[in-house]
Scaffold this motif. Sequence first.
Motif, PDB file in Angstrom:
ATOM      1  N   SER A  85      13.929  24.356   0.258  1.00  7.26           N
ATOM      2  CA  SER A  85      12.901  25.364   0.452  1.00  7.26           C
ATOM      3  C   SER A  85      12.601  26.140  -0.812  1.00  7.26           C
ATOM      4  N   THR A  86      11.339  26.591  -0.904  1.00  6.19           N
ATOM      5  CA  THR A  86      10.975  27.617  -1.875  1.00  6.19           C
ATOM      6  C   THR A  86      10.983  28.984  -1.200  1.00  6.19           C
ATOM      7  N   GLY A  87      11.406  29.045   0.061  1.00  9.94           N
ATOM      8  CA  GLY A  87      11.589  30.339   0.720  1.00  9.94           C
ATOM      9  C   GLY A  87      11.181  30.400   2.169  1.00  9.94           C
ATOM     10  N   ASN A  88       9.907  30.156   2.467  1.00 11.61           N
ATOM     11  CA  ASN A  88       9.428  30.331   3.833  1.00 11.61           C
ATOM     12  C   ASN A  88      10.054  29.338   4.810  1.00 11.61           C
ATOM     13  N   THR A  89      10.221  28.094   4.382  1.00 11.65           N
ATOM     14  CA  THR A  89      10.850  27.103   5.252  1.00 11.65           C
ATOM     15  C   THR A  89      12.273  27.510   5.596  1.00 11.65           C
ATOM     16  N   SER A  90      13.009  28.007   4.624  1.00 14.99           N
ATOM     17  CA  SER A  90      14.397  28.395   4.879  1.00 14.99           C
ATOM     18  C   SER A  90      14.479  29.537   5.875  1.00 14.99           C
ATOM     19  N   ALA A  91      13.615  30.529   5.736  1.00 10.76           N
ATOM     20  CA  ALA A  91      13.624  31.667   6.664  1.00 10.76           C
ATOM     21  C   ALA A  91      13.325  31.209   8.079  1.00 10.76           C
ATOM     22  N   SER A  92      12.344  30.342   8.219  1.00 10.03           N
ATOM     23  CA  SER A  92      11.943  29.870   9.536  1.00 10.03           C
ATOM     24  C   SER A  92      13.002  28.964  10.151  1.00 10.03           C
ATOM     25  N   ALA A  93      13.504  28.023   9.380  1.00  6.61           N
ATOM     26  CA  ALA A  93      14.533  27.117   9.894  1.00  6.61           C
ATOM     27  C   ALA A  93      15.763  27.891  10.346  1.00  6.61           C
ATOM     28  N   ASN A 134      14.674  22.194  -9.645  1.00  5.94           N
ATOM     29  CA  ASN A 134      13.499  22.716  -8.951  1.00  5.94           C
ATOM     30  C   ASN A 134      13.502  22.279  -7.484  1.00  5.94           C
ATOM     31  N   PHE A 135      12.390  22.544  -6.814  1.00  9.64           N
ATOM     32  CA  PHE A 135      12.299  22.207  -5.393  1.00  9.64           C
ATOM     33  C   PHE A 135      12.501  20.718  -5.148  1.00  9.64           C
ATOM     34  N   ASP A 136      11.972  19.884  -6.003  1.00  9.69           N
ATOM     35  CA  ASP A 136      12.102  18.446  -5.812  1.00  9.69           C
ATOM     36  C   ASP A 136      13.567  18.016  -5.820  1.00  9.69           C
ATOM     37  N   ASP A 137      14.378  18.635  -6.696  1.00  8.54           N
ATOM     38  CA  ASP A 137      15.813  18.338  -6.724  1.00  8.54           C
ATOM     39  C   ASP A 137      16.483  18.789  -5.429  1.00  8.54           C
ATOM     40  N   ALA A 138      16.082  19.966  -4.933  1.00 11.54           N
ATOM     41  CA  ALA A 138      16.652  20.471  -3.685  1.00 11.54           C
ATOM     42  C   ALA A 138      16.279  19.576  -2.508  1.00 11.54           C
ATOM     43  N   LEU A 139      15.055  19.087  -2.501  1.00  8.08           N
ATOM     44  CA  LEU A 139      14.608  18.225  -1.408  1.00  8.08           C
ATOM     45  C   LEU A 139      15.364  16.898  -1.416  1.00  8.08           C
ATOM     46  N   ARG A 140      15.600  16.374  -2.599  1.00 10.58           N
ATOM     47  CA  ARG A 140      16.344  15.117  -2.695  1.00 10.58           C
ATOM     48  C   ARG A 140      17.753  15.289  -2.105  1.00 10.58           C
ATOM     49  N   LEU A 212     -12.438  20.836   3.999  1.00 11.55           N
ATOM     50  CA  LEU A 212     -11.201  21.447   3.551  1.00 11.55           C
ATOM     51  C   LEU A 212     -11.294  21.783   2.069  1.00 11.55           C
ATOM     52  N   TRP A 213     -11.066  23.030   1.751  1.00 13.30           N
ATOM     53  CA  TRP A 213     -11.008  23.466   0.360  1.00 13.30           C
ATOM     54  C   TRP A 213      -9.574  23.898   0.077  1.00 13.30           C
ATOM     55  N   GLY A 214      -8.864  23.107  -0.710  1.00 12.60           N
ATOM     56  CA  GLY A 214      -7.486  23.415  -1.053  1.00 12.60           C
ATOM     57  C   GLY A 214      -7.399  24.027  -2.437  1.00 12.60           C
ATOM     58  N   PHE A 215      -6.547  25.050  -2.573  1.00 14.23           N
ATOM     59  CA  PHE A 215      -6.412  25.719  -3.864  1.00 14.23           C
ATOM     60  C   PHE A 215      -4.952  25.779  -4.278  1.00 14.23           C
ATOM     61  N   GLN A 216      -4.723  25.485  -5.561  1.00  8.77           N
ATOM     62  CA  GLN A 216      -3.389  25.500  -6.135  1.00  8.77           C
ATOM     63  C   GLN A 216      -3.323  26.468  -7.298  1.00  8.77           C
ATOM     64  N   ALA A 217      -2.107  26.893  -7.621  1.00  9.61           N
ATOM     65  CA  ALA A 217      -1.904  27.677  -8.831  1.00  9.61           C
ATOM     66  C   ALA A 217      -1.988  26.757 -10.041  1.00  9.61           C
ATOM     67  N   THR A 234       4.610  29.149 -11.416  1.00  7.60           N
ATOM     68  CA  THR A 234       3.586  30.090 -10.978  1.00  7.60           C
ATOM     69  C   THR A 234       4.269  31.266 -10.307  1.00  7.60           C
ATOM     70  N   ILE A 235       3.605  32.401 -10.317  1.00  9.63           N
ATOM     71  CA  ILE A 235       4.115  33.573  -9.608  1.00  9.63           C
ATOM     72  C   ILE A 235       4.069  33.367  -8.100  1.00  9.63           C
ATOM     73  N   ALA A 236       3.241  32.440  -7.655  1.00  9.18           N
ATOM     74  CA  ALA A 236       3.115  32.139  -6.229  1.00  9.18           C
ATOM     75  C   ALA A 236       4.245  31.179  -5.829  1.00  9.18           C
ATOM     76  N   THR A 237       5.436  31.728  -5.599  1.00 11.43           N
ATOM     77  CA  THR A 237       6.639  30.905  -5.432  1.00 11.43           C
ATOM     78  C   THR A 237       6.534  29.925  -4.265  1.00 11.43           C
ATOM     79  N   ALA A 238       5.805  30.285  -3.231  1.00  9.06           N
ATOM     80  CA  ALA A 238       5.731  29.422  -2.049  1.00  9.06           C
ATOM     81  C   ALA A 238       5.029  28.097  -2.333  1.00  9.06           C
ATOM     82  N   ILE A 239       4.211  28.054  -3.374  1.00 16.98           N
ATOM     83  CA  ILE A 239       3.510  26.816  -3.710  1.00 16.98           C
ATOM     84  C   ILE A 239       3.914  26.307  -5.098  1.00 16.98           C
ATOM     85  N   ARG A 240       5.094  26.708  -5.554  1.00 19.20           N
ATOM     86  CA  ARG A 240       5.603  26.241  -6.851  1.00 19.20           C
ATOM     87  C   ARG A 240       6.263  24.882  -6.646  1.00 19.20           C
ATOM     88  N   ILE A 241       5.432  23.872  -6.415  1.00 17.70           N
ATOM     89  CA  ILE A 241       5.894  22.530  -6.084  1.00 17.70           C
ATOM     90  C   ILE A 241       5.113  21.510  -6.907  1.00 17.70           C
TER      91      ILE A 241
END
Length: 347
Positions: A85-93, A134-140, A212-217, A234-241
């Motif tokens: 997780s970058t945060g929100n998934t961990s809180a919810s899980a 990073n997140f990719d390492d954590a996911l692996r 659908l309009w998707g926006f990234q940092a 990015t400062i937007a940690t939830a989408i730092r992927i």
Amino acid sequence: MTAWPGVLAAFADRLPIGDGTPRLTLLEGGTPLIPAAALAREFPGATLYYKWEGANPTGSFKDRGMVVAVAKAAEAGAPGVVCASTGNTSASAAAYAARCGLRCVVILPEGKVAAGKLAQARMHGAVVAMIPGNFDDALRLARETSDALGLALVNSFNPYRLEGQKTAAFEIADALGGPPDILALPVGNAGNISAYWRGFVELANGGARPRLWGFQAAGAAPFVRGAPISDPETIATAIRIGRPASWDTAQRALAESGGRVAAVSDDEILFAQRRLAAEEGIFTEPASATCIAGLLRARQDGHPVTGHVVAVLTGHGLKDPAVADHTPPPVRIEATVDGVAALLAAH
């Protein structure tokens, strides 16, 4: 007035659940679709709404999918759940596992998770591990842990996550009497944009669907660049992927909807976040403000923002308290009315 029953009960006929699925709930879903006020003036050809997912129990949209994923894990007899997780998934899980009596293991990239989200996971009793990378390492590592220990992986690879998240599309269409013309949302791991498209496709039955309009940092924009990014920032940690798990489904959703994806800078994200808070009364985390920054940029770049437009605000600002560092500090005054008046006059 009938009380909102939660995602599993409200959408039982549209979800892959049966008699053996525990009716787990924290009364997630049923979040408001708020008409824009001040920012509506920025888009004279549009009627702008905010889908306020920060109103979910743990403060983010993740609860919609997590309730389904954890309920199915319990139904299957899993001893627990695991996620990166970058945060929100961990809180919810952690919250839903606690509610369901399951153990929860959370693997985080060290130094990359907002303090509010980390506090949530720990308070809910999760076993929290931080690793270098990073997140990719954590996911692996989360995937390897799931395979080795029999824990249910509840990242967006889990098909039940997207099933739950698609329910937000049903709510939007119900509130508007049909799909919006444009759905704008932040894109990180890309599960949410995939889930919304699934929901609207199911509803449309061959009829109207949104663009659908998707926006990234800008520092974490693999879809914009067309390739994964090794060190997203990015400062937007939830989408730092940098390597989105739902890459293929998101690409299909964007293409099939006639949509687009674009990047905005961290400065634009913080500006949009401040405007939402100061002018609309909605305090979002930076990732959520990305879609507002994107709509403002789209208008500046000549992309027509017209019709019914829904911006998905994915998480509450209190989940990322470090953003306070980017706001003016309190001003010390004398404890008098004159002191307050002088301060008001200076602002």
